[in-house]
Design an enzyme around this catalytic site. Structure first.
Site, PDB file in Angstrom:
ATOM      1  CB  CYS A  67       2.761   6.482   5.614  1.00 33.68           C
ATOM      2  SG  CYS A  67       2.515   6.012   3.884  1.00 33.68           S
ATOM      3  CG  ASP A  91      -1.634   8.268   2.418  1.00 33.88           C
ATOM      4  OD1 ASP A  91      -2.332   9.312   2.392  1.00 33.88           O
ATOM      5  OD2 ASP A  91      -2.031   7.179   1.974  1.00 33.88           O
ATOM      6  NE  ARG A 124      -5.128   8.798   1.925  1.00 37.99           N
ATOM      7  CZ  ARG A 124      -5.502   7.564   1.576  1.00 37.99           C
ATOM      8  NH1 ARG A 124      -6.776   7.317   1.357  1.00 37.99           N
ATOM      9  NH2 ARG A 124      -4.621   6.583   1.458  1.00 37.99           N
ATOM     10  CG  HIS A 171      -1.879   5.369   6.803  1.00 34.73           C
ATOM     11  ND1 HIS A 171      -2.761   5.279   5.757  1.00 34.73           N
ATOM     12  CD2 HIS A 171      -0.651   5.404   6.244  1.00 34.73           C
ATOM     13  CE1 HIS A 171      -2.092   5.270   4.621  1.00 34.73           C
ATOM     14  NE2 HIS A 171      -0.799   5.347   4.876  1.00 34.73           N
ATOM     15  CB  CYS A 200      -0.699   1.842   4.570  1.00 26.76           C
ATOM     16  SG  CYS A 200       0.912   2.372   3.941  1.00 26.76           S
TER      17      CYS A 200
HETATM   18 ZN   LIG Z   1       0.776   4.656   3.717  1.00 27.19          ZN
END
Ligand SMILES: [Zn+2]
Length: 228
Positions: free
Chosen positions: A54, A56, A58, A110, A113
């Protein structure tokens, strides 16, 4: 061996100029630890792993697996979706499998998400709604199981897992992966989920390593002249 898992305990806010200063600091620290680091990496890459994760911020592939630049070939998109018509992903996959000859492809989602969460709801977010509709399709495939989960967080977690599993399954449907296996090459397709809460990765144990278990309808026979 440099480990990139160390946290940068920065006190200043992230700024544009700060990124460039950070780069200089990182180069200096890296050279101090390993003077040949850049010389070695500039000679070429041979990563054993393709990561499909992803976007993302993090969930950075290298840091959470304690690996270094050069170790993982990475593709990221919102909610780590694997779609048959995504030329970007297919190009990355083909290059990773047939040129870099990676031996592992990992789809890593994750928990928590935002993309998957948005796909569970009904709110419009714009263009991204079209992308996330792929996850709604996954929900529809598994609604018998998902709708039975009354706890919202648990249902959300389960859809995150199904989205990864569907990604693994979609990879095995591609001629890129199937031809590689038909050639007898070692290649494992794996599904993982990362926990933002604990930092730990859960292996969903859906590893697929051959054409043996692919449904007949998804098997892709090569054109005759390409068979060997
Ligand atoms: Zn995500």
């Amino acid at each position: 061996m440099i480990m990139c898992s160390k946290l940068n305990h920065r006190t200043e806010e992230i700024t544009y100029e700060g990124l460039l200063r950070g780069n200089k600091d990182w180069v200096a620290a890296t050279l101090q630890e390993d003077p040949q680091f850049f010389e070695r990496l500039s000679a070429g890459q041979k990563p054993p792993v393709l990561w499909i994760g992803c976007s993302d911020s993090r969930v950075p592939a290298n840091q959470i697996t304690n690996t270094n630049p050069g170790d993982i070939f990475v593709h990221r998109n919102i909610a780590n979706v694997v779609v048959h018509t995504d030329m970007n992903l297919l190009s990355v996959l083909d290059y990773a499998v047939n040129v870099l000859e990676v031996e592992h492809v990992i789809v890593c989602g994750h928990y928590g998400c935002g993309g998957v969460q948005a796909a569970m709801g009904n709110k419009q977010f714009g263009i991204i709604d079209n992308w996330l509709r792929n996850i709604k399709d996954t929900y529809r495939l598994h609604y018998h199981e998902l709708d039975l989960i009354t706890n919202d967080t648990k249902r959300f977690d389960k859809l995150v897992e199904f989205n990864v599993i569907e990604g693994v399954f979609n990879l095995t449907k591609t001629s890129i992966i199937q031809n590689r296996w038909a050639d007898g090459k070692k290649l494992g397709i794996h599904g993982w989920v990362y926990s933002l809460d604990t930092g730990l990765i859960k292996d969903l144990e859906v590893t697929t390593e051959s054409n043996d278990h692919i449904s007949a309808v998804f098997k892709m026979d090569r054109p005759k002249q390409e068979q060997h």
